[in-house]
Design an enzyme around this catalytic site. Structure first.
Site, PDB file in Angstrom:
ATOM      1  N   THR A  30     -22.891 -30.849  18.926  1.00 30.76           N
ATOM      2  CA  THR A  30     -21.374 -30.849  18.510  1.00 30.76           C
ATOM      3  C   THR A  30     -20.859 -32.067  19.753  1.00 30.76           C
ATOM      4  OG1 THR A  30     -21.377 -28.505  18.080  1.00 30.76           O
ATOM      5  CG2 THR A  30     -19.296 -29.647  18.968  1.00 30.76           C
ATOM      6  N   GLU A 215     -23.800 -31.114  10.254  1.00 29.08           N
ATOM      7  CA  GLU A 215     -24.486 -30.242   9.715  1.00 29.08           C
ATOM      8  C   GLU A 215     -24.795 -30.933   8.384  1.00 29.08           C
ATOM      9  OE1 GLU A 215     -25.761 -28.112  10.960  1.00 29.08           O
ATOM     10  OE2 GLU A 215     -24.448 -26.859  12.203  1.00 29.08           O
ATOM     11  N   ARG A 592     -30.549 -18.543  17.764  1.00 32.53           N
ATOM     12  CA  ARG A 592     -29.380 -18.105  18.227  1.00 32.53           C
ATOM     13  C   ARG A 592     -29.439 -17.521  19.500  1.00 32.53           C
ATOM     14  NH1 ARG A 592     -27.296 -21.520  16.143  1.00 32.53           N
ATOM     15  NH2 ARG A 592     -29.446 -22.220  15.544  1.00 32.53           N
TER      16      ARG A 592
END
Length: 712
Positions: A30, A215, A592
């Site tokens: 990002t 993505e 995660r």
């Protein structure tokens, strides 16, 4: 730029032309997209209005937009940053008339689609095979994501295919007549208008000279075509993705899009981001060990400067209840704040027992993927009224609220109204206008229809000038909706009225933003996903599926249900391609976690109402013993940790060796592979079950040679 590592800087400052950035989990993808946009604007002098950035979630788009605006010190971003679906909606609101459709079309959400499909199936002639509404919608969606349509001239491969084809025709005919579109249409129709109308295609190619896609591994055929069409003249496509995180084939994503990027865009440069900034070393090493078993990879090795930290732990529970108790007790004893904890699972069905364990301890939690706020009955009712003010041809909205609250239009009268609409080729609202003077209908029906039409007309006029909150409040007052809620649910009416008030608060917030009118509000809600309604600041444990967790991160992650049949899922075990995607899903879930990762499995679990013995997931076996620490529980719920067993005389295991498994009983070895702590054994049990185990971890007892093997 000074804060970027060398690999990130090289990618950000790449010149024009196609570029693919392979960004591993937690490697700052990002940030790279944000810095790329800022570099184009500030260093290259690119007009911000000529930049288009496409993502897959509103959360990611909002994060990018806010970062860029903060750095540029502006209140409004001239570049277009949003999801593929939002961009499709943006273009279609302006150019869908080129396809002969109305610009005021309504977006049908999942609930609308399901309601429509149920009605269509009910109306099929008796000779069609029975199918479920969800299966029919999945069949239709699968084709649309590939930009395909049924071949009506080809023979049907299965009995239900003729039903699906008929439903395809009826479903799309209804959408067309109701001026409606589903989520897939936002991509399908966008691709169609770009392909079929050169002037439209050239308009957006000239407007957006730089296209960035986040993505990229999640793109389906439609999204791939959109990207190709938008960039075919200038070839300035900057795609960021990770083939190891491609987990959405079930909704049409094609991993080949990223694997074949260099072939699809000749001359493309490929950049690799391999430094992970999220997870500590033990977590990253364990996740890398799992995904390394996949063959469909472009190749990269993630590393982190955070070498030290707690090992990844694994707990084998007796059953699902024991697994849930352990997770909750372990979380409580860790002292980690609830908002920093996520409990992940492969299927939503696993959430129930975990919720029960959390409730017993009085721990607050939120379930992502439960009943969404905007999917609740009260909100859907209000939204259907509002939808009619934008699109009077929305028959599905009419069906939902015509008798909400009650207006005296019974089932028989409604059937006559429906038949009349079909025979006239008119919308239900149009027919309701005419029947006010039709004396063949009961006076109460005529009166109810007239009241409904007058309400819609008055609100339509009001919508042109009034704030959204006032419009919604007027609708509630004119219909007596609050009284309707009180009378229809004496027990829970207070909580349902709170939901109505919360909706009005959302309308008020929208009015404050001054970001558009009713149509913009409706499309903003239509594009919301489950994760968009979740907040990282909520002081509660988060429960969600592995798929929903993609793009998020937590200090502590519990990954439950690592069993054959769950993760990997039973439907994927027989397919190498699907098994690799399940492995990627496991990798996504593991990465995660920032500082703590706990994996759990159950030796037995209730499946379809019956207790079933479970085998530990092969993904656990793919983690080297040195990277995984097992946790066991004593009788009083205490826990102790120990490294995986390595003292076994593994050399004694060979073809035909008889063994006893603590859970599955006696069996014999079919074959072995690997050596030392990585020795695996394939065992056939007397029950007929055949499973593969990592010998150093499995609760196996060596009994001797199989008598039949000795005779041979």
């Amino acid at each position: 730029m000074a804060e970027l590592n060398d690999a990130q800087q090289t990618a950000v400052t790449a010149g024009d032309g196609p570029a693919l950035v392979l960004a591993g989990a937690g490697s700052g993808k990002t940030r790279v997209i944000v810095e790329r946009i800022l570099w184009l604007i500030e260093e290259r002098g690119v007009d911000p209005r000529s930049i288009l950035a496409l993502t897959f979630t509103n959360r990611a788009a909002n994060e990018m937009r806010e970062r860029i605006m903060a750095r540029l010190r502006v209140d409004r971003l001239a570049s277009w940053v949003g999801t593929f679906h939002a961009f499709g909606l943006f273009v279609l609101r302006r150019d869908i008339d080129r396809l002969g459709r109305e610009k005021t079309f309504t977006i049908f959400d999942d609930g609308d689609q399901l309601s429509l499909m149920k009605r269509l199936i009910k109306g099929l002639p008796a000779h069609f095979t029975t199918v479920s509404p969800r299966e029919a919608l999945e069949w239709i969606s699968g084709l649309k994501q590939k930009l395909a349509e049924p071949d009506f001239g080809a023979p049907c491969k299965a009995a239900q295919e003729s039903t699906y084809r008929e439903l395809w025709s009826r479903y799309h005919q209804f959408l067309l007549s109701a001026s409606g579109a589903d989520f897939d249409d936002l991509l399908v129709l966008l691709a169609r208008v770009l392909e079929q109308h050169l002037d439209v295609r050239q308009k957006y190619q000239q407007r957006y000279r730089y296209v960035l896609i986040d993505e990229y591994q999640d793109t389906n055929r439609a999204q791939y075509r959109i990207a190709k069409l938008l960039t075919e003249s200038h070839r300035n496509i900057f795609a960021v993705g990770d083939e190891d995180q491609s987990i959405y084939s079930w909704r049409g994503a094609e991993i080949r899009n990223i694997l074949d990027f260099e072939k699809d865009f000749p001359g493309a440069r490929v950049f690799r981001l391999e430094q992970n900034y999220r997870s500590i070393g033990p977590i990253l090493d364990a996740a890398n060990a799992v995904v390394a078993n996949n063959e469909g990879r472009l190749g990269k090795t993630l590393w982190t400067a955070q070498k030290d930290g707690a090992p990844v732990r694994f707990y084998l529970a007796a059953d699902a209840e024991d697994e849930s108790r352990f997770i909750v007790e372990d979380f409580v004893s860790s002292g980690v704040a609830p908002r920093d904890v996520a409990i992940l699972y492969r299927t939503n069905a696993q959430a129930r027992v975990i919720e029960e364990a959390l409730r017993r301890k009085g721990i607050a939690y939120v379930v992502v993927g439960g009943i969404r706020f905007y999917s609740r009955k009260e909100i859907k009712d209000i939204l259907c009224y509002l939808r009619l003010l934008v699109n009077p041809a929305d028959d599905e909205a009419v069906r939902r609220v015509l008798n909400v609250p009650h207006r005296g239009i019974g089932g028989v009268s409604m059937e006559r109204i429906e038949e009349y609409a079909v025979s006239r080729g008119a919308s239900l609202l149009h027919v309701l206008r005419e029947i006010e003077h039709d004396h063949t209908l009961h006076a109460r029906t005529r009166e109810g229809a007239g009241a409904f039409v007058h309400l819609v007309d008055d609100l339509t006029l009001m919508a042109k000038a009034s704030p959204l909150e006032k419009l919604a409040e007027t609708m509630l007052e004119r219909t007596g909706y609050r009284d309707y809620v009180r009378e229809s649910d004496e027990k829970d009416f207070r909580s349902r009225l709170e939901i109505v008030d919360e909706f009005l608060a959302a309308c008020k917030e929208f009015d404050k933003k001054q970001s558009g009118g009713l149509i913009e509000f409706l499309q903003e809600l239509a594009l919301l996903s489950d994760v968009d309604e979740w907040s990282a600041e909520t002081p509660a444990v988060t429960l969600m599926t592995c798929h929903s967790a993609k793009g998020l991160e937590f200090d502590s992650v519990y990954l439950a249900g690592l069993e054959e049949g769950l993760l990997p899922h039973a439907t994927a075990i027989q397919s190498d391609h699907e098994l690799e995607e399940e492995r990627r899903l496991c990798y996504v879930a593991m990465t995660r976690a920032r500082n703590r990762l706990v994996l759990t499995a159950a030796q037995s679990r209730i499946i379809y109402g019956e207790s079933e013995a479970r085998a530990i997931s092969r993904f656990i076996e793919e983690i080297p013993g040195s990277l995984l620490r097992r946790v066991s529980r004593k009788q009083h719920g205490e826990k102790r940790e120990h490294a995986p067993r390595s003292e076994r005389a593994v050399g004694a295991l060979k073809l035909g060796t008889r063994v006893r498994h603590a859970k599955f009983g006696e069996g014999y070895v079919l074959f072995t592979s690997g050596s030392g702590e990585n020795l695996r054994a394939r065992i056939r049990f007397k029950t007929g079950r055949v499973s593969t185990f990592m010998v150093s971890k499995a609760p196996l007892e060596i009994l001797g040679r199989n008598p039949e093997e000795k005779r041979r």
